[in-house]
Design a protein around this motif. Structure first.
Motif, PDB file in Angstrom:
ATOM      1  N   LYS A 178       0.858  -1.180   0.000  1.00 33.69           N
ATOM      2  CA  LYS A 178       0.000   0.000   0.000  1.00 33.69           C
ATOM      3  C   LYS A 178       0.894   1.229   0.000  1.00 33.69           C
ATOM      4  O   LYS A 178       1.736   1.393   0.882  1.00 33.69           O
ATOM      5  N   ASN A 179       0.702   2.070  -1.001  1.00 28.47           N
ATOM      6  CA  ASN A 179       1.507   3.279  -1.133  1.00 28.47           C
ATOM      7  C   ASN A 179       0.598   4.506  -1.090  1.00 28.47           C
ATOM      8  O   ASN A 179      -0.470   4.535  -1.707  1.00 28.47           O
ATOM      9  N   THR A 180       1.036   5.507  -0.345  1.00 30.62           N
ATOM     10  CA  THR A 180       0.324   6.771  -0.285  1.00 30.62           C
ATOM     11  C   THR A 180       1.229   7.864  -0.822  1.00 30.62           C
ATOM     12  O   THR A 180       2.388   7.984  -0.385  1.00 30.62           O
ATOM     13  N   GLY A 181       0.714   8.636  -1.766  1.00 25.84           N
ATOM     14  CA  GLY A 181       1.477   9.728  -2.343  1.00 25.84           C
ATOM     15  C   GLY A 181       0.822  11.064  -2.050  1.00 25.84           C
ATOM     16  O   GLY A 181      -0.307  11.313  -2.494  1.00 25.84           O
ATOM     17  N   ASP A 182       1.509  11.910  -1.289  1.00 25.15           N
ATOM     18  CA  ASP A 182       1.028  13.264  -1.021  1.00 25.15           C
ATOM     19  C   ASP A 182       1.545  14.189  -2.112  1.00 25.15           C
ATOM     20  O   ASP A 182       2.770  14.307  -2.313  1.00 25.15           O
ATOM     21  N   VAL A 183       0.621  14.842  -2.809  1.00 29.58           N
ATOM     22  CA  VAL A 183       0.980  15.702  -3.941  1.00 29.58           C
ATOM     23  C   VAL A 183       0.961  17.154  -3.471  1.00 29.58           C
ATOM     24  O   VAL A 183      -0.040  17.626  -2.926  1.00 29.58           O
ATOM     25  N   TYR A 184       2.075  17.857  -3.712  1.00 34.52           N
ATOM     26  CA  TYR A 184       2.218  19.248  -3.290  1.00 34.52           C
ATOM     27  C   TYR A 184       2.515  20.132  -4.502  1.00 34.52           C
ATOM     28  O   TYR A 184       3.126  19.678  -5.483  1.00 34.52           O
ATOM     29  N   SER A 185       2.110  21.386  -4.408  1.00 38.00           N
ATOM     30  CA  SER A 185       2.604  22.355  -5.374  1.00 38.00           C
ATOM     31  C   SER A 185       4.097  22.553  -5.112  1.00 38.00           C
ATOM     32  O   SER A 185       4.569  22.401  -3.987  1.00 38.00           O
ATOM     33  N   TYR A 186       4.832  22.899  -6.147  1.00 39.10           N
ATOM     34  CA  TYR A 186       6.299  22.889  -6.009  1.00 39.10           C
ATOM     35  C   TYR A 186       6.902  23.986  -6.872  1.00 39.10           C
ATOM     36  O   TYR A 186       6.473  24.219  -8.012  1.00 39.10           O
ATOM     37  N   ASN A 187       7.902  24.673  -6.307  1.00 33.53           N
ATOM     38  CA  ASN A 187       8.660  25.681  -7.041  1.00 33.53           C
ATOM     39  C   ASN A 187      10.046  25.131  -7.311  1.00 33.53           C
ATOM     40  O   ASN A 187      10.853  24.986  -6.389  1.00 33.53           O
ATOM     41  N   TYR A 188      10.297  24.807  -8.562  1.00 35.87           N
ATOM     42  CA  TYR A 188      11.568  24.177  -8.921  1.00 35.87           C
ATOM     43  C   TYR A 188      12.745  25.095  -8.628  1.00 35.87           C
ATOM     44  O   TYR A 188      13.781  24.664  -8.117  1.00 35.87           O
ATOM     45  N   ASP A 189      12.615  26.380  -8.960  1.00 38.82           N
ATOM     46  CA  ASP A 189      13.741  27.309  -8.861  1.00 38.82           C
ATOM     47  C   ASP A 189      14.188  27.505  -7.420  1.00 38.82           C
ATOM     48  O   ASP A 189      15.383  27.643  -7.132  1.00 38.82           O
ATOM     49  N   THR A 190      13.225  27.527  -6.504  1.00 37.59           N
ATOM     50  CA  THR A 190      13.584  27.744  -5.100  1.00 37.59           C
ATOM     51  C   THR A 190      13.579  26.454  -4.291  1.00 37.59           C
ATOM     52  O   THR A 190      13.876  26.478  -3.096  1.00 37.59           O
ATOM     53  N   ASN A 191      13.232  25.350  -4.926  1.00 38.78           N
ATOM     54  CA  ASN A 191      13.144  24.045  -4.252  1.00 38.78           C
ATOM     55  C   ASN A 191      12.231  24.140  -3.034  1.00 38.78           C
ATOM     56  O   ASN A 191      12.545  23.673  -1.944  1.00 38.78           O
ATOM     57  N   THR A 192      11.075  24.790  -3.275  1.00 37.93           N
ATOM     58  CA  THR A 192      10.130  25.037  -2.196  1.00 37.93           C
ATOM     59  C   THR A 192       8.869  24.204  -2.381  1.00 37.93           C
ATOM     60  O   THR A 192       8.253  24.226  -3.451  1.00 37.93           O
ATOM     61  N   ILE A 193       8.491  23.489  -1.344  1.00 40.04           N
ATOM     62  CA  ILE A 193       7.270  22.701  -1.359  1.00 40.04           C
ATOM     63  C   ILE A 193       6.128  23.554  -0.829  1.00 40.04           C
ATOM     64  O   ILE A 193       6.235  24.164   0.241  1.00 40.04           O
ATOM     65  N   GLY A 194       5.043  23.616  -1.582  1.00 41.17           N
ATOM     66  CA  GLY A 194       3.912  24.438  -1.201  1.00 41.17           C
ATOM     67  C   GLY A 194       2.794  23.646  -0.562  1.00 41.17           C
ATOM     68  O   GLY A 194       3.019  22.682   0.187  1.00 41.17           O
ATOM     69  N   THR A 195       1.579  24.019  -0.905  1.00 43.60           N
ATOM     70  CA  THR A 195       0.388  23.419  -0.307  1.00 43.60           C
ATOM     71  C   THR A 195       0.130  22.019  -0.852  1.00 43.60           C
ATOM     72  O   THR A 195       0.344  21.762  -2.037  1.00 43.60           O
ATOM     73  N   ARG A 196      -0.345  21.141   0.022  1.00 42.27           N
ATOM     74  CA  ARG A 196      -0.732  19.818  -0.465  1.00 42.27           C
ATOM     75  C   ARG A 196      -2.004  19.943  -1.291  1.00 42.27           C
ATOM     76  O   ARG A 196      -2.999  20.517  -0.838  1.00 42.27           O
ATOM     77  N   THR A 197      -1.971  19.402  -2.503  1.00 47.68           N
ATOM     78  CA  THR A 197      -3.093  19.539  -3.431  1.00 47.68           C
ATOM     79  C   THR A 197      -3.852  18.241  -3.650  1.00 47.68           C
ATOM     80  O   THR A 197      -4.964  18.261  -4.180  1.00 47.68           O
ATOM     81  N   ASN A 198      -3.261  17.117  -3.273  1.00 54.17           N
ATOM     82  CA  ASN A 198      -3.948  15.844  -3.531  1.00 54.17           C
ATOM     83  C   ASN A 198      -3.280  14.753  -2.716  1.00 54.17           C
ATOM     84  O   ASN A 198      -2.155  14.899  -2.224  1.00 54.17           O
ATOM     85  N   LYS A 199      -3.986  13.649  -2.603  1.00 53.35           N
ATOM     86  CA  LYS A 199      -3.451  12.460  -1.950  1.00 53.35           C
ATOM     87  C   LYS A 199      -3.833  11.271  -2.813  1.00 53.35           C
ATOM     88  O   LYS A 199      -5.013  11.064  -3.097  1.00 53.35           O
ATOM     89  N   VAL A 200      -2.818  10.504  -3.253  1.00 47.96           N
ATOM     90  CA  VAL A 200      -3.026   9.384  -4.173  1.00 47.96           C
ATOM     91  C   VAL A 200      -2.757   8.084  -3.431  1.00 47.96           C
ATOM     92  O   VAL A 200      -1.744   7.955  -2.730  1.00 47.96           O
ATOM     93  N   PHE A 201      -3.659   7.125  -3.572  1.00 47.52           N
ATOM     94  CA  PHE A 201      -3.536   5.829  -2.913  1.00 47.52           C
ATOM     95  C   PHE A 201      -3.377   4.739  -3.970  1.00 47.52           C
ATOM     96  O   PHE A 201      -4.107   4.720  -4.955  1.00 47.52           O
TER      97      PHE A 201
END
Length: 999
Positions: free
Chosen positions: A354-377
């Motif tokens: 069983k794998n859970t994937g938390d999907v976040y918005s992401y800024n590549y240039d600053t390597n910054t993780i933003g708000t969680r936008t989804n959860k995939v099972f």
């Protein structure tokens, strides 16, 4: 014979006992999860084999010629002794039984014969050419894998064998002998664990669960079938009379992984974001084994806790998915020696994950993780078990019965499945319509759930009749898929965005309207139901000892495949698939040191369950095309995203691939369809140089006959252009018999036959005038290879295995999948949709690797330190430039033609095309992989501590393994900007630390 010659023969025979069979005895065969011991003794001698580990004892009497045979022996070490009239004949011997092989041991023709003390050969000291002369196989033991830097998965073990290469498409897999990745079979303790849904993958136990592997690359005997590729056969560990246990910890920290490279196009735009991906893995395995009842009942049990936390960005670098998989794996075997003649074994394991994937918005240039936008099972795997009863019915007749169950779950869903559609766009579109924000609001395009259950039963028998060894049996499977699938979001639509020019003809035949430079494909894809395929086979094989040095082997396998629809009715049913297997083995010198062998065989491939589901399950595949009318910007969870605005509809709604109903399947399946099969010929030579060194050479030729694929029959000889039948599963280029319109009144009323080598596709001129019909080319695939190998057996100091394979893989059909166009819908490729798709498609196929070098070995620096290495080098596959359209009347698909003049003309006759054959644009680069390892071993009273540091891809090679082969993506006089753009790469370097304690 002199005593020196006798001694030499016995040394060689025992060294060959791990697999090289001396041909002074009848041909040696073994089943799926065991081995055998054969040889000579005095006529009438009583031969006893005993397992010191389990107390298993079997006794037989040598026949009047002195031949003896112990079939169906579990792998392991045995003591062999002989007596006559109550008097021992020499000293007991120690022999090793390995998976799928025969150990040959002659006990002397008389009591005065010179005897030889036992010789132990540890590990895999075998050439890869099968020593029973009917198979080409590589045996790899757990002991060897502990010494070598081989990653802990079955695929890595299979790749040790010559002629086995990685697939070069995104769906992965491995190719055996030029076959596609969807043609292989995988077994554990006789249980078939192959994915039968689309034949890409298999159930896999924790690595520490396995005891031995045998990788069969060709010539496998009649008990194996349903494959035109290769076979990976594994056997699990078992308990003994000695209580044992251990623990193993494997660490792969994320900062021990080299990062992959980002990829940029010619304009400097990043199209693949990979440098911020990271993976980390921790596995802890504990196991124990021992007797429940001494000499009678034994157990081996293990549990593996696994924590995996990979994180990866999307191609644009705008989202990041942090995955977490923390699932326990378990496995067990229970062996019951009911009597000396009857053994019962239960094998079971679970690969549920069983794998859970938390999907976040992401800024590549600053390597910054933003708000969680989804959860995939995602749930995968299942429980697997097999119960096997082995019985010596008489001195000459033995039996093995097995019943088992293989489960595979695949269930993927996300929190946004209800509210979010998936949106994707190609690079050409994004270059003119980049929204500046992420496309869509979900990273999960499909909501699907599938539960596959295989119920398997088989019976195998061996019967010795003088100079003949008769083997026969029955094998039956019920393969059931419970399936449900649809796209995420409102209306269950998947939006694909493409660039196009006004006046361009798009995939459904519609024409781009003026004022628009892009279009949207809104696709619905829905299906559900329960589907079963029943596979059954009978086999019989006779091994005849013609002379003391020559054995002939003749067998036949009769397969039947029955694919059923959701109502349980047969709709693809093929029986009497007669597969002959012929072979010989000649002991040239008469002492087992040199032999020439060969075989001819036929092998059949079943139809994957995905065909049942998509054709006989009420598939809705609805594609509606709209002009792209700009972006609609929306916000969810604080993240802005874009979905396309739909302009005017272009052309008609396309439901040609499935309108949601199950039609009259008599009109969708060839009534007299022939199965897919392959003929194979192997000729080889093998020689022992001494008790440790051996070498061999072999040649292999394979030829694939037939394909089963979907074809759109748009005309018949009876009714011409008015004889449209539709999509039919059939053999391209052969006669097809389907239910259709026989009297041209527009109503299907009987069976009619279409010779698709000459007819079946209606042709028209620019004015729409019917010109006649065109037929399909027949599928072709050949594989020719020359293999050389050199081997040195492990002697506690060093071992080595080297091989070189030179091969040619040609034709117009890779197999049931297309890796060069990244199409894994098994059995429903584009290759034969209409006659033009594969016109001019002959050439070197995607799995053509002209040269392959493999070298592996271990060297003991001291009794406590060992160095190991595994190196492979292979030339790259061909690069094809696929076009769109052809010089005749089709305007879509991947074709072997490109438009070079008047490409904007809507009249096909006005356009000028040039052929773009397979491999025209060179080859992918050579790939080199060097894996290295160093181990420290410290024995202690009753056990051993071992630590191994392995570095995979030490040189951090990141060479390209796949490129975009779409030379043209629309009918225009230009080359796609992404043509030959790298898409697949070697995995970067990573380091693995394994620590184990066994006691």
């Amino acid at each position: 014979m002199s005593s020196t010659r006798t001694l030499r023969r016995k040394v060689i025979c025992i060294a060959l006992g791990l697999g090289l069979a001396s041909l002074g005895a009848p041909m040696a065969f073994a089943g799926n999860n065991d081995g055998s011991v054969v040889g000579h003794a005095q006529p009438g001698a009583v031969i006893t084999v005993v397992s010191p580990a389990t107390g298993l004892t079997r006794t037989i009497t040598a026949d009047q010629r002195g031949n003896y045979r112990f079939p169906f022996l579990p792998v392991g070490e045995y003591t062999l002794s002989a007596s006559k009239d109550g008097q021992p004949l020499g000293q007991p011997r120690t022999v090793t039984v390995s998976l799928g092989n025969a150990t040959t041991l002659d006990l002397g023709a008389s009591s005065n014969a010179t005897e030889l003390s036992a010789i132990q050969v540890t590990g895999n000291g075998l050439p890869v050419i099968d020593v029973t002369s009917t198979e080409s196989a590589t045996n790899v033991s757990r002991a060897e894998l502990v010494r070598l830097p081989v990653d802990q998965n079955v695929t890595s073990v299979a790749l040790l064998a010559p002629g086995v290469v990685k697939g070069n498409a995104s769906f992965g897999g491995i190719s055996f002998g030029g076959s596609s990745i969807a043609e292989n079979a995988f077994y554990v303790n006789g249980l078939n664990v192959t994915d039968f849904y689309n034949r890409n993958g298999f159930s896999e136990a924790p690595f520490a669960f396995y005891d031995q592997f045998q990788v069969k690359t060709g010539g496998y005997s009649v008990e194996f079938g349903r494959t035109t590729g290769g076979v990976v056969n594994a056997v699990a560990r078992s308990g003994t009379n000695e209580f044992k246990g251990g623990m193993e910890v494997t660490l792969e920290p994320g900062n021990w992984h080299s990062r992959a490279d980002d990829q940029y196009d010619a304009n400097g735009n990043r199209y693949l974001t990979a440098s911020h991906d990271q993976a980390s893995l921790v596995k802890t395995n504990v196991w124990a084994s021992g007797p429940i009842v001494k000499d009678k009942l034994f157990i081996f049990a293990m549990y593996e806790a696994r924590g995996s936390t990979p994180r990866n960005t999307n191609n644009a670098g705008t989202t990041l998915t942090a995955n977490n998989s923390d699932t326990g794996f378990w496995g067990t075997t229970i062996d019951w020696n009911i009597t000396d003649s009857n053994v019962l074994q239960l094998m079971a394991f679970s690969d549920k994950n069983k794998n859970t994937g938390d999907v976040y918005s992401y800024n590549y240039d600053t390597n910054t993780i933003g708000t969680r936008t989804n959860k995939v099972f995602s749930d995968t795997g299942g429980k697997d078990w097999a119960l096997t009863w082995t019985s010596y019915l008489t001195n000459d007749l033995s039996m093995k019965l097995m019943y088992g169950r293989n489960e595979r779950e695949a269930f993927t869903r996300s929190q946004l499945d209800i509210g979010c559609n998936y949106v994707s766009a190609n690079n050409a579109f994004l270059q003119i319509h980049d929204p500046g924000v992420q496309l869509g609001c979900t990273s999960s395009s499909t909501v699907y759930e599938r539960n596959d259950v295989r119920k398997q039963a088989r019976a195998d028998f061996e019967w010795t009749l003088g100079d003949h060894l008769l083997r026969f049996g029955y094998d039956h499977e019920n393969d059931t898929s419970d399936y449900s699938r649809h796209y995420a979001g409102p209306g269950a639509f998947y939006y694909n965005l493409y660039a196009a020019d006004p006046g361009d003809t798009i995939s459904n035949g519609g024409v781009m309207p003026a004022g628009y430079d892009a279009y949207v494909r809104a696709r619905r894809y829905e299906i559900a139901g329960t589907f079963t395929t029943k596979n059954a086979a009978y086999y019989i094989e006779d091994s005849w000892k013609v002379t003391p040095n020559l054995v002939l082997n003749a067998g036949v396998r009769n397969d039947s495949f029955d694919n059923q629809d959701a109502a349980g009715k047969s709709y693809i049913k093929m029986s009497r698939q007669i597969a002959p297997r012929l072979g010989f083995s000649w002991d040239v010198a008469g002492d087992g040191s040199t032999k020439v062998f060969g075989n001819l065989g036929r092998y059949f491939l079943p139809v994957a369950n995905v065909i049942n589901i998509k054709q006989a399950g009420g598939l809705l595949d609805e594609r509606t095309y709209y002009a792209f009318d700009g972006w609609d910007y929306q916000t969810l969870n604080g993240v802005q995203y874009a979905i396309p605005k739909l302009g005017p509809q272009i052309g008609a709604v396309d439901t040609s691939q499935g309108d949601g109903t199950v039609g009259d399947l008599r009109s969708e399946v060839d009534k007299n369809m022939d199965p897919v099969y392959q003929d194979e010929a192997i000729l080889g030579f093998q020689q022992m140089i001494n008790s440790q060194w051996s070498w061999g050479v072999s040649g292999t030729y394979r030829r694939l006959h037939n394909a089963i694929d979907d074809m759109e029959i748009s005309a018949t000889s009876q009714c011409g252009e008015n004889g449209y039948i539709g999509w039919v599963m059939a053999n391209p280029g052969k006669k097809v018999t389907v239910w259709g319109d026989t009297n041209c009144d527009g109503t299907a009323d009987g069976y009619l036959t279409v010779d698709t080598s000459k007819e079946g596709w209606a042709m028209y001129d620019a004015d729409g005038k019917y010109l006649g019909q065109r037929g399909w080319v027949k599928p072709k695939r050949t594989y020719a290879a020359l293999e050389l190998q050199l081997n040195r057996a492990w002697d506690e100091k060093w071992s080595m295995n080297a091989s070189y394979t030179m091969s040619w893989n040609r034709g117009n059909a890779e197999g049931p999948v297309n890796s060069d166009t990244d199409f894994d819908d098994t059995g429903r490729t584009e290759n034969f949709d209409d006659p033009w798709v594969n016109l001019g498609g002959d050439g070197y196929l995607p799995n053509d690797r002209r040269h392959q070098f493999k070298l592996r070995g271990t060297y003991a620096l001291t009794p406590h330190w060992q160095l190991g290495a595994d190196m492979s080098a292979a030339s790259g596959g061909p690069i094809t430039g696929f076009g769109v359209g052809n010089p005749y009347d089709a305007t879509n698909y991947h074709s072997y033609f490109v438009c070079v003049q008047n490409c904007d003309s809507p009249v096909s006759e006005d356009r000028v095309y040039a052929r773009s054959p397979r491999g025209k644009y060179g080859r992918l680069p050579w790939t080199f992989t060097l894996n290295t390892g160093i181990s420290y071993i410290q024995p202690f009273d009753g056990g051993e501590f071992r630590i191994k540091l392995a570095v995979y891809n030490l040189l951090n090679q990141k060479r390209t393994t796949a490129v975009d082969q779409d030379l043209q993506t629309s009918i225009s006089n230009s080359t796609s900007e992404t043509f030959r753009q790298p898409l697949g790469f070697q995995s970067p370097r990573f380091t693995q630390l394994t620590m184990s304690v066994n006691f």
